[in-house]
Design a protein around this motif. Structure first.
Motif, PDB file in Angstrom:
ATOM      1  N   LYS A   3       8.123  35.090 103.275  1.00 53.21           N
ATOM      2  CA  LYS A   3       8.965  34.404 104.249  1.00 53.21           C
ATOM      3  C   LYS A   3       8.396  34.649 105.639  1.00 53.21           C
ATOM      4  CE  LYS A   3      13.319  35.509 104.442  1.00 53.21           C
ATOM      5  NZ  LYS A   3      14.783  35.602 104.601  1.00 53.21           N
ATOM      6  N   ILE A  68       7.703  30.431 102.923  1.00 48.10           N
ATOM      7  CA  ILE A  68       8.985  29.850 103.310  1.00 48.10           C
ATOM      8  C   ILE A  68       9.026  30.029 104.827  1.00 48.10           C
ATOM      9  CG2 ILE A  68      11.489  30.049 103.190  1.00 48.10           C
ATOM     10  CD1 ILE A  68      11.031  31.370 100.391  1.00 48.10           C
ATOM     11  N   SER A 108       7.721  25.659 102.387  1.00 49.18           N
ATOM     12  CA  SER A 108       8.979  24.966 102.621  1.00 49.18           C
ATOM     13  C   SER A 108       9.433  25.342 104.025  1.00 49.18           C
ATOM     14  CB  SER A 108      10.041  25.339 101.584  1.00 49.18           C
ATOM     15  OG  SER A 108      10.519  26.644 101.825  1.00 49.18           O
TER      16      SER A 108
END
Length: 159
Positions: A3, A68, A108
């Motif tokens: 992340k 992410i 994403s």
């Protein structure tokens, strides 16, 4: 899967801005962090997009290929995920970010609440106090350590 949280700060009292980013693994452990001193910025949307681009460059240079990407600017996220070509003054920055996203195996993008972005925000704010860009691998600077520890506590509470 990693992340990448990023944030930007605009310093009204100087002709500078600051960008901060942190990369964490699925357990919430810090894998990398950065503080970057930026140039004068016109508005928060520009700052957020430039911070995202710099964070993506950092993540790719550090070898992270499954990301992410999280930021707290709805406008920046909307611009990035829109399938349309962006003709605004910031369209080239959005194009750069999309190009960088294409350079990783998987990515994403999502918008998070500001309280979910505390580590990156602390790093961006601290850029006001540095004269050079700073990068860390597998550690986080003291200025953001309390926020990292608090996030780890929240993760433990959910388990």
């Amino acid at each position: 899967m990693y992340k990448l949280n990023y944030d930007a700060a605009v310093f009204a009292d100087s002709a500078n801005s600051g960008f901060g980013a942190v990369i964490r693994n699925s357990s919430g452990e810090v894998m990398a962090a950065m503080i970057v001193k930026g140039l004068a910025i016109h508005d928060s949307d520009e700052a957020e997009l430039l911070a995202c681009r710099k964070a993506m460059e950092f993540a790719i240079d550090a070898g992270f290929t499954m990301l992410i990407i999280e930021g707290d600017s709805v406008n920046a996220m909307r611009g990035i995920v829109s399938g349309r070509e962006n003709q605004s003054a910031l369209g080239h920055v959005i194009g750069d970010i999309r190009h960088l996203m294409g350079a990783v195996e998987w990515s994403s993008v999502s918008c998070i609440k500001r309280n979910g972005n505390r580590v990156a925000h602390a790093l961006a704010i601290y850029a006001h106090h540095v004269s050079t860009n700073l990068f860390w691998m597998e550690e986080v600077p003291l200025v953001a350590l309390d926020f990292v520890n608090f996030d780890a506590f929240l993760i433990e509470m959910k388990v």
